[in-house]
Design an enzyme around this catalytic site. Structure first.
Site, PDB file in Angstrom:
ATOM      1  N   PHE A   1       0.770  -1.161   0.129  1.00 33.83           N
ATOM      2  CA  PHE A   1       0.112  -0.143   0.000  1.00 33.83           C
ATOM      3  C   PHE A   1       0.941   1.200   0.015  1.00 33.83           C
ATOM      4  O   PHE A   1       1.797   1.340   0.830  1.00 33.83           O
ATOM      5  CB  PHE A   1      -0.872   0.289   1.389  1.00 33.83           C
ATOM      6  CG  PHE A   1      -1.754   1.175   1.172  1.00 33.83           C
ATOM      7  CD1 PHE A   1      -2.983   1.416   0.360  1.00 33.83           C
ATOM      8  CD2 PHE A   1      -1.443   2.358   1.886  1.00 33.83           C
ATOM      9  CE1 PHE A   1      -3.963   2.284   0.178  1.00 33.83           C
ATOM     10  CE2 PHE A   1      -2.393   3.303   1.662  1.00 33.83           C
ATOM     11  CZ  PHE A   1      -3.626   3.448   0.918  1.00 33.83           C
TER      12      PHE A   1
ATOM     13  N   ASP B   1       9.229   2.918   1.786  1.00 34.76           N
ATOM     14  CA  ASP B   1       7.900   3.548   2.253  1.00 34.76           C
ATOM     15  C   ASP B   1       7.749   3.162   3.651  1.00 34.76           C
ATOM     16  O   ASP B   1       7.205   2.349   4.058  1.00 34.76           O
ATOM     17  CB  ASP B   1       6.688   3.013   1.625  1.00 34.76           C
ATOM     18  CG  ASP B   1       5.418   3.671   1.950  1.00 34.76           C
ATOM     19  OD1 ASP B   1       5.311   4.072   2.931  1.00 34.76           O
ATOM     20  OD2 ASP B   1       4.559   3.554   1.258  1.00 34.76           O
TER      21      ASP B   1
ATOM     22  N   LYS C   1       2.528   9.550   8.667  1.00 34.23           N
ATOM     23  CA  LYS C   1       1.621   9.230   9.750  1.00 34.23           C
ATOM     24  C   LYS C   1       2.026   9.962  11.302  1.00 34.23           C
ATOM     25  O   LYS C   1       1.575  10.432  11.667  1.00 34.23           O
ATOM     26  CB  LYS C   1       1.328   7.713   9.773  1.00 34.23           C
ATOM     27  CG  LYS C   1       0.531   7.197   8.678  1.00 34.23           C
ATOM     28  CD  LYS C   1       0.037   5.776   8.834  1.00 34.23           C
ATOM     29  CE  LYS C   1      -1.045   5.474   7.860  1.00 34.23           C
ATOM     30  NZ  LYS C   1      -0.830   5.195   6.617  1.00 34.23           N
TER      31      LYS C   1
HETATM   32  C1  PLP Z   1      -1.047   5.270   5.037  1.00 37.54           C
HETATM   33  C2  PLP Z   1      -0.109   4.699   4.321  1.00 37.54           C
HETATM   34  C3  PLP Z   1       0.242   5.733   2.919  1.00 37.54           C
HETATM   35  C4  PLP Z   1      -0.674   6.753   2.685  1.00 37.54           C
HETATM   36  O1  PLP Z   1      -0.576   7.844   3.338  1.00 37.54           O
HETATM   37  P1  PLP Z   1      -1.649   9.015   3.410  1.00 37.54           P
HETATM   38  O2  PLP Z   1      -1.356   9.988   4.429  1.00 37.54           O
HETATM   39  O3  PLP Z   1      -3.137   8.474   3.652  1.00 37.54           O
HETATM   40  O4  PLP Z   1      -1.614   9.490   1.812  1.00 37.54           O
HETATM   41  C5  PLP Z   1       1.332   5.186   2.107  1.00 37.54           C
HETATM   42  N1  PLP Z   1       2.184   4.257   2.520  1.00 37.54           N
HETATM   43  C6  PLP Z   1       2.010   3.348   3.678  1.00 37.54           C
HETATM   44  C7  PLP Z   1       2.847   2.413   4.053  1.00 37.54           C
HETATM   45  C8  PLP Z   1       0.823   3.742   4.488  1.00 37.54           C
HETATM   46  O5  PLP Z   1       0.465   3.055   5.418  1.00 37.54           O
END
Ligand code: PLP
Length: 413
Positions: free
Chosen positions: A142, A227, A256
């Site tokens: 994701f 990421d 986050k």
């Molecule tokens: C939550 C998340 C995103 C997206 O972040 P947003 O602030 O919702 O755009 C991207 N990569 C990972 C691994 C995530 O957990």
């Protein structure tokens, strides 16, 4: 605790208001938080084991973060990146130090934007449209919901309604070195992977995999981008989860936890890669603005003082020890305080994870069903031992209450 079930009726105005239905109707409206605890509209209290999906890593209403945000709001909210502001340099310097130094930071507002910046940086670094441009990511990953990061997200079902998506993304099997090796032809600019697939079900990368990816990327002159939007900033028991896997990536994205609830993201890159961006190549109005970086600065100060990686490692071990032996639990996986509780197969026919998550909410515990068979826990990194024990006791009680009936009996209502 008895008041939660009646408190769960969604307020009418939340159900009927003109908000697009991108989420289902909410079952609870929260009005206040403190540390690991939340209160709803009716005053019922909940133990928050989800932290707004790994966002409020210092707990709710952390006094130092709240004070920094309040002070900044009454001092200077915004001037644009045409001018300098107070907190960008200290936040960037701290992030670079926590990542081992030698890099530079681009500030943005979310995880998807941090990954967008990484993808654009990789394309510019690799020479633009004439050069290589593909980004390889993993199935089950994701990376966000914008068109490009949606294509990087390795979940084809999520792509279908939004075709055509931007070109230049391909996916390979997770934790599979041979699959990646085969995908890294001369058109690839970068590999983008999570250290632990968060939304995909809390599936950690193995150290062997990450080290093999690092070696392949170096050999083929491809960027290794990690990421860490969900895994970064202490969540997994180190400042960044890749640090436990024995690699130095070229690019790291985060968001986050960085603002403890104030929207802020960042894309860090090794200076040799970051140099590909020149003035005018990339920007965002709010990126690194005073309120966001004031929050991030306070967050990083508290995180370093409290040594949140060590706390996450210790509390994660305490959760595992408490949850693993419970009837109904098949296993606990993850790193630090990013955990998935896999439910026992004999349960799942009667009680999919969503039902268990709803049962926990009714008993004042906030988790989510990260897959149809597993619950995700991502509590505050400052959760106390007593709160971990309380969480385990409440989960045990709900599992006990929902336990499937013995053969021949009526299943519990
Ligand atoms: C939550 C998340 C995103 C997206 O972040 P947003 O602030 O919702 O755009 C991207 N990569 C990972 C691994 C995530 O957990």
């Amino acid at each position: 605790m008895t008041t939660h079930r009646q408190a769960m009726a969604a307020p009418d105005d939340m159900v009927r208001c003109p908000i697009m239905p991108t989420y289902g109707p909410p079952s609870v409206e929260f009005v206040r938080g403190e540390g690991s605890w939340l209160w709803d509209l009716q005053g019922a209290q909940y133990l928050d084991l989800l932290s707004g999906l790994a966002v409020t890593s210092l707990g709710h209403a952390h006094p130092e973060v709240a004070a920094a945000v309040a002070a900044q709001a009454s001092t200077l909210l915004h001037v644009s990146n045409l001018f300098g502001t107070e907190h960008q340099a200290p936040v960037a310097t701290t992030l670079d130090r926590l990542l081992g130094g030698g890099g530079q930071v681009f500030f943005c507002n979310s995880g998807a934007e941090a990954n967008e910046a990484a993808v654009k940086l990789a394309r510019k670094w690799a020479g633009g449209p004439a050069g290589k441009y593909q980004v390889v990511s993993a199935l089950g990953s994701f990376h966000g919901r914008t068109l490009a990061t949606l294509h990087a997200t390795g979940q084809p079902a999520k792509h279908e309604p939004f075709q055509p998506l931007p070109a230049g993304f391909r996916h390979v099997a997770w934790n599979d070195v041979d699959a990646l090796d085969a995908a890294l032809d001369g058109s690839v600019a970068a590999v983008l992977l999570e250290a632990v697939q968060g939304e995909g079900g809390v599936n950690p990368a193995s150290a062997e995999y990450f080290q093999a990816v690092r070696a392949l990327c170096t050999e083929r002159d491809v960027l290794f981008m990690v990421d860490e939007v969900q895994t970064g900033l202490g969540r997994c028991g180190s400042w960044f989860a890749h640090q436990q896997l024995g690699v130095r990536p070229d690019v790291v994205t985060m968001a986050k936890a960085l603002g403890n609830g104030v929207p802020v993201g960042a894309c860090w890159a090794d200076a040799s890669v970051a140099a590909a961006f020149e003035p005018g190549d990339h920007a965002t109005t709010y990126g690194g603005q005073p309120l966001a970086t004031a929050a991030a600065r306070a967050v990083l100060t508290v995180m370093e003082r409290e040594d949140v990686p060590a706390r996450a490692a210790a509390a994660g071990a305490r959760f595992r020890a408490g949850l693993s032996p419970l009837p109904g639990v098949a296993g606990v996986r993850g790193m630090g305080l990013l955990l998935a509780v896999e439910l026992a197969p004999e349960w799942l026919a009667l009680r999919p994870a969503k039902v268990v998550a709803d049962g926990l909410l009714a008993q004042g515990v906030v988790v989510n069903a990260v897959t149809p068979t597993a619950l995700r826990l991502a509590p505050s990194l400052l959760i106390s031992d007593a709160e971990v024990d309380e969480a385990v006791a409440r989960i045990a009680a709900v599992l006990d209450q929902l336990a499937p009936a013995a053969p021949g009996e009526e299943p519990p209502a």
